[in-house]
Design a protein around this motif. Structure first.
Motif, mmCIF file in Angstrom:
data_model
loop_
_atom_site.group_PDB
_atom_site.id
_atom_site.type_symbol
_atom_site.label_atom_id
_atom_site.label_comp_id
_atom_site.label_asym_id
_atom_site.label_seq_id
_atom_site.Cartn_x
_atom_site.Cartn_y
_atom_site.Cartn_z
ATOM 1 N N THR A 1 22.141 58.068 49.701
ATOM 2 C CA THR A 1 23.577 57.843 49.487
ATOM 3 C C THR A 1 24.317 58.178 50.779
ATOM 4 O O THR A 1 23.949 59.123 51.492
ATOM 5 C CB THR A 1 24.129 58.732 48.358
ATOM 6 N N LYS A 2 25.343 57.375 51.075
ATOM 7 C CA LYS A 2 26.119 57.579 52.305
ATOM 8 C C LYS A 2 27.598 57.395 52.009
ATOM 9 O O LYS A 2 27.986 56.385 51.415
ATOM 10 C CB LYS A 2 25.725 56.531 53.355
ATOM 11 N N ASN A 3 28.382 58.341 52.463
ATOM 12 C CA ASN A 3 29.851 58.235 52.384
ATOM 13 C C ASN A 3 30.365 57.930 50.984
ATOM 14 O O ASN A 3 31.286 57.144 50.807
ATOM 15 C CB ASN A 3 30.368 57.138 53.339
ATOM 16 N N ALA B 1 36.341 62.441 42.059
ATOM 17 C CA ALA B 1 35.410 63.340 41.369
ATOM 18 C C ALA B 1 34.214 63.732 42.233
ATOM 19 O O ALA B 1 33.538 64.718 41.949
ATOM 20 C CB ALA B 1 34.915 62.690 40.071
ATOM 21 N N MET B 2 33.951 62.952 43.307
ATOM 22 C CA MET B 2 32.755 63.239 44.107
ATOM 23 C C MET B 2 32.942 62.764 45.531
ATOM 24 O O MET B 2 33.434 61.659 45.766
ATOM 25 C CB MET B 2 31.564 62.501 43.450
ATOM 26 N N GLN B 3 32.579 63.597 46.475
ATOM 27 C CA GLN B 3 32.561 63.208 47.890
ATOM 28 C C GLN B 3 31.554 64.113 48.609
ATOM 29 O O GLN B 3 31.039 65.069 48.023
ATOM 30 C CB GLN B 3 33.958 63.373 48.509
ATOM 31 N N ASN B 4 31.297 63.806 49.877
ATOM 32 C CA ASN B 4 30.354 64.622 50.655
ATOM 33 C C ASN B 4 29.020 64.828 49.933
ATOM 34 O O ASN B 4 28.616 65.951 49.659
ATOM 35 C CB ASN B 4 30.972 65.973 51.012
ATOM 36 N N GLU C 1 27.900 53.801 50.218
ATOM 37 C CA GLU C 1 26.630 53.088 50.125
ATOM 38 C C GLU C 1 25.616 53.837 49.272
ATOM 39 O O GLU C 1 25.445 55.048 49.402
ATOM 40 C CB GLU C 1 26.023 52.917 51.524
ATOM 41 N N ILE C 2 24.944 53.085 48.419
ATOM 42 C CA ILE C 2 23.804 53.611 47.675
ATOM 43 C C ILE C 2 22.623 52.724 48.054
ATOM 44 O O ILE C 2 22.563 51.557 47.666
ATOM 45 C CB ILE C 2 24.053 53.576 46.163
ATOM 46 N N LEU C 3 21.754 53.278 48.901
ATOM 47 C CA LEU C 3 20.638 52.478 49.388
ATOM 48 C C LEU C 3 19.427 52.675 48.489
ATOM 49 O O LEU C 3 19.054 53.802 48.172
ATOM 50 C CB LEU C 3 20.276 52.888 50.826
ATOM 51 N N TYR C 4 18.858 51.571 48.082
ATOM 52 C CA TYR C 4 17.599 51.587 47.347
ATOM 53 C C TYR C 4 16.621 50.727 48.135
ATOM 54 O O TYR C 4 16.913 49.562 48.398
ATOM 55 C CB TYR C 4 17.783 51.043 45.925
#
Ligand code: ADP
Ligand code: ADP
Length: 235
Positions: free
Chosen positions: A7-9, A19-22, A63-66
């Motif tokens: 996961t990125k950024n 609700a979510m970062q970092n 980005e969610i890389l799979y």
């Protein structure tokens, strides 16, 4: 080592509320990563974004890389994403169908009806989920008649039936008794040989016993990410 997911950024919003970062994280094949942290810290929000279960519920930026591909894009087929990245929920949620039809549900929906194939998938996945011996003589019974621990294993088999690479589990043992919990942990250790496993747990001991990597979430951020033995041996 093979990175299956990354996961990125990430920024995940419910409405306008962030609700979510970092949470720039990597998940390796043949490892179990535990997501821990206080209630409300964003563990589920993060987990559910990994296979696009948050579509329509939250806005996920970043980005969610799979396998190196960003699956957080409109053109990506979410059903294919959910086939490759399976999810097991906190409460066992078998369908009101036979054990056999629970396990073969997704395959049948994809047009697989060859009985030999389905039989083989049922036996293989129920064995992987370590519940075959208990249910092999009652495959036509309703999955709703199973105990919590058995139902959860049938749900694992159901997730495995479509041959995912990644298994996401959201507090899978929280509704289980201690013996079923232990059995579930043993099963996950076995499954690790073939999968990338990411598990949300509120149970620190479970994270310490079971996982290779631990991510500690707090207030919507991944504030620590390390090998589990390093996280849990600090003075
Ligand atoms: P955890 O899994 O660590 O308990 P969650 O991911 O469930 O945390 O929640 C993180 C934050 O997002 C909390 O403030 C929670 O109230 C909020 N949240 C979770 N789900 C929703 C939702 N469907 N709609 C709005 N806010 C939500
Ligand atoms: P729809 O096409 O109506 O949106 P889905 O195919 O997303 O429905 O899912 C319908 C039900 O089947 C849901 O309860 C979902 O959790 C379950 N399901 C979908 N795909 C799978 C799968 N691969 N393995 C197990 N259960 C699945």
């Amino acid at each position: 080592t093979e990175i299956t997911m990354e996961t990125k950024n990430l920024e995940i919003y419910y409405g306008k509320s962030l609700a979510m970062q970092n949470a720039d994280l990597k998940f390796e094949k043949n490892t179990i990563t535990a997501l821990i942290g206080p209630s409300g810290s964003g563990k589920s929000t993060f987990l559910r974004s990994l296979n696009r279960m948050n579509d329509g519920i939250a806005t996920v930026k970043g980005e969610i890389l799979y396998q190196g591909v960003n699956i957080n894009q409109p053109k990506i087929d979410v059903y294919e994403v959910r086939r490759r990245i399976g999810m097991v929920f906190q409460r066992p949620n078998p369908f009101a169908k036979s054990i056999y039809d629970n396990v073969t549900f997704a395959l049948q929906r994809r047009g697989v009806h060859d009985k030999k194939t389905l039989d083989r998938v049922v036996e293989t996945t129920l064995k992987q989920a370590a519940v075959w011996d208990q249910v092999k003589d009652s495959l036509n019974k309703s999955a709703l008649s199973l105990s919590g621990g058995q139902a959860q294993r049938v749900c694992i088999a159901r997730a495995l039936a479509v041959q995912p690479d990644v298994l996401l589990l959201d507090e899978p043992a929280s509704a289980l008794d201690p013996v079923s919990t232990q059995q579930l942990e043993a099963t996950l250790r076995e499954l690790k040989k073939d999968y990338t496993i990411i598990i949300v747990t509120h149970n620190m001991q479970q994270a310490a016993r079971l996982s290779d990597y631990t991510v500690f979430f707090n207030m919507g951020e991944a504030i620590e990410y390390n090998k589990t033995r390093k996280v849990f041996t600090r003075p």
